[in-house]
Motif scaffolding. Structure first.
Motif, PDB file in Angstrom:
ATOM      1  N   PHE A   1      35.132  72.808  54.073  1.00  0.00           N
ATOM      2  CA  PHE A   1      35.798  71.515  53.546  1.00  0.00           C
ATOM      3  C   PHE A   1      36.048  70.729  54.882  1.00  0.00           C
ATOM      4  O   PHE A   1      36.060  70.985  56.051  1.00  0.00           O
ATOM      5  CB  PHE A   1      37.081  71.960  53.198  1.00  0.00           C
ATOM      6  N   VAL A   2      36.281  69.625  54.525  1.00  0.00           N
ATOM      7  CA  VAL A   2      36.605  68.563  55.698  1.00  0.00           C
ATOM      8  C   VAL A   2      38.008  68.387  55.898  1.00  0.00           C
ATOM      9  O   VAL A   2      38.749  68.758  55.122  1.00  0.00           O
ATOM     10  CB  VAL A   2      36.128  66.944  55.442  1.00  0.00           C
ATOM     11  N   LYS A   3      38.449  67.977  57.242  1.00  0.00           N
ATOM     12  CA  LYS A   3      39.825  67.941  57.495  1.00  0.00           C
ATOM     13  C   LYS A   3      40.617  66.693  56.947  1.00  0.00           C
ATOM     14  O   LYS A   3      39.947  65.686  57.082  1.00  0.00           O
ATOM     15  CB  LYS A   3      39.854  68.179  59.166  1.00  0.00           C
ATOM     16  N   VAL A   4      41.393  67.145  56.119  1.00  0.00           N
ATOM     17  CA  VAL A   4      42.309  65.999  55.788  1.00  0.00           C
ATOM     18  C   VAL A   4      43.407  65.601  56.821  1.00  0.00           C
ATOM     19  O   VAL A   4      44.321  66.403  57.156  1.00  0.00           O
ATOM     20  CB  VAL A   4      43.101  66.282  54.373  1.00  0.00           C
ATOM     21  N   GLN A   5      43.585  64.271  57.386  1.00  0.00           N
ATOM     22  CA  GLN A   5      44.378  64.075  58.395  1.00  0.00           C
ATOM     23  C   GLN A   5      45.676  63.675  57.612  1.00  0.00           C
ATOM     24  O   GLN A   5      45.641  62.721  56.716  1.00  0.00           O
ATOM     25  CB  GLN A   5      43.734  62.634  58.960  1.00  0.00           C
ATOM     26  N   GLN A   6      46.720  64.503  57.844  1.00  0.00           N
ATOM     27  CA  GLN A   6      47.923  64.259  57.016  1.00  0.00           C
ATOM     28  C   GLN A   6      48.734  63.107  57.720  1.00  0.00           C
ATOM     29  O   GLN A   6      48.836  63.058  58.872  1.00  0.00           O
ATOM     30  CB  GLN A   6      48.680  65.520  57.069  1.00  0.00           C
ATOM     31  N   LYS A   7      49.201  62.095  57.017  1.00  0.00           N
ATOM     32  CA  LYS A   7      50.066  61.160  57.679  1.00  0.00           C
ATOM     33  C   LYS A   7      51.464  61.617  57.801  1.00  0.00           C
ATOM     34  O   LYS A   7      51.773  62.591  57.170  1.00  0.00           O
ATOM     35  CB  LYS A   7      50.076  59.954  56.698  1.00  0.00           C
ATOM     36  N   PRO A   8      52.057  61.050  58.830  1.00  0.00           N
ATOM     37  CA  PRO A   8      53.404  61.302  59.470  1.00  0.00           C
ATOM     38  C   PRO A   8      54.498  60.797  58.421  1.00  0.00           C
ATOM     39  O   PRO A   8      55.708  60.770  59.073  1.00  0.00           O
ATOM     40  CB  PRO A   8      53.560  60.824  60.798  1.00  0.00           C
ATOM     41  N   PHE A   9      54.331  60.356  57.209  1.00  0.00           N
ATOM     42  CA  PHE A   9      55.194  59.878  56.361  1.00  0.00           C
ATOM     43  C   PHE A   9      54.642  60.002  54.992  1.00  0.00           C
ATOM     44  O   PHE A   9      53.555  60.108  54.798  1.00  0.00           O
ATOM     45  CB  PHE A   9      55.510  58.399  56.664  1.00  0.00           C
ATOM     46  N   LEU A  10      55.598  60.106  53.862  1.00  0.00           N
ATOM     47  CA  LEU A  10      55.250  60.159  52.523  1.00  0.00           C
ATOM     48  C   LEU A  10      55.085  58.658  52.297  1.00  0.00           C
ATOM     49  O   LEU A  10      55.625  57.740  52.470  1.00  0.00           O
ATOM     50  CB  LEU A  10      56.387  60.645  51.801  1.00  0.00           C
ATOM     51  N   GLU A  11      54.040  58.540  51.062  1.00  0.00           N
ATOM     52  CA  GLU A  11      53.521  57.185  50.802  1.00  0.00           C
ATOM     53  C   GLU A  11      53.834  57.171  49.273  1.00  0.00           C
ATOM     54  O   GLU A  11      53.893  57.992  48.617  1.00  0.00           O
ATOM     55  CB  GLU A  11      52.038  56.928  50.976  1.00  0.00           C
ATOM     56  N   ASN A  12      54.153  55.669  48.886  1.00  0.00           N
ATOM     57  CA  ASN A  12      54.418  55.642  47.540  1.00  0.00           C
ATOM     58  C   ASN A  12      55.293  56.438  46.564  1.00  0.00           C
ATOM     59  O   ASN A  12      54.808  57.122  45.834  1.00  0.00           O
ATOM     60  CB  ASN A  12      53.042  55.586  46.853  1.00  0.00           C
TER      61      ASN A  12
END
Length: 267
Positions: A80-91
């Motif tokens: 799998f490709v790496k999913v860069q997790q954002k440092p905040f929750l969105e929407n």
């Protein structure tokens, strides 16, 4: 071979949406390439990375890997490709907007939709789980669900919501069967719920980006941790296999981060 694979998936106790997603990826692959081999698989992965978001890429790769297992080519499975997790929750709908939304729905006697968002925000149920709710579950105060591995997850219905919903059902002379039906008397679809929530968001001048089924599940998790900081318990309530999945709710939304920065930074 695809028909055989489809039968295999349907016998594997997978969710209908998962079966559809897996079949879509396999059909997409064969639309692009005439046969399965290592070279074509690598090209397909490159094609996915160039055209889709990482989450979609991984879903398609998981689907193809499942097919490779089916045809006994496990050695060709792709990473799998790496999913860069954002440092905040969105929407994620804010608590204020959620309370405003449910209040307006109740005032306008849109009780069906009032209970749709109430159940998701007060139980953490996924929309696919919400549509499985029956009057009988409200009466006992919980809904038991079993995963494909036979693991039990219990969705608890808070007492206040239980009593309020029972009163609503009694007024409709409804004592058994599925609660959330469409205009044809059949169980409503997840797409039907998503579409109507967008319409209601516009009616009440809410940002449509934060008014979607999973947003209320996020709201449940955020509000739960703010009041009872037990992430392991929350993981159980959410039905997460790993507590790491639940840790995202320890993060603030980008709006919350901005408000904190605006408040405390005065230098």
């Amino acid at each position: 071979m695809i028909k055989s694979y489809q039968q295999h998936l349907m016998q594997s106790n997978l969710a209908k949406n998962t079966v559809s997603a897996y079949l879509f990826a396999v059909k997409q692959y064969f639309h692009l390439f005439p046969e399965i081999n290592k070279s074509n698989l690598k090209e397909y992965k490159v094609y996915l990375i160039e055209h889709f978001k990482p989450q979609t890429v991984n879903l398609r790769l998981r689907s193809i890997n499942s097919y490779l297992e089916f045809i006994k080519k496990e050695k060709w499975k792709m990473s799998f490709v790496k999913v860069q997790q954002k440092p905040f929750l969105e929407n994620v709908i804010s608590e204020a907007d959620y309370h405003y939304f449910k209040q307006r729905l109740k005032e306008d006697n849109e009780l069906y939709w009032y209970f749709v968002i109430r159940f998701m925000a007060a139980t953490g149920a996924r929309v696919s789980e919400l549509i499985q709710l029956k009057c009988e579950h409200i009466q006992v105060g919980f809904l038991d669900l079993y995963s494909k591995g036979g693991k039990l997850r219990r969705i608890y219905i808070p007492e206040k919501l239980q009593q309020e919903c029972l009163a609503w059902l009694t007024a409709q002379h409804k004592q058994y069967g599925f609660i959330f039906l469409n205009r044809y008397g059949e169980r409503i679809t997840t797409r039907g719920i998503s579409g109507q929530l967008k319409i209601l968001a516009k009616r009440y001048q809410l940002d449509p980006k934060v008014v979607y089924p999973h947003s209320f599940r996020h709201r449940f998790a955020k509000s739960f941790l703010e009041r009872f900081n037990d992430i392991a318990f929350l993981a159980d309530l959410m039905g997460h296999e790993s507590i790491e999945t639940t840790r995202i709710y320890l993060r603030r939304t980008s709006t919350e981060q901005q408000a904190i920065v605006n408040k405390i930074i005065d230098w």
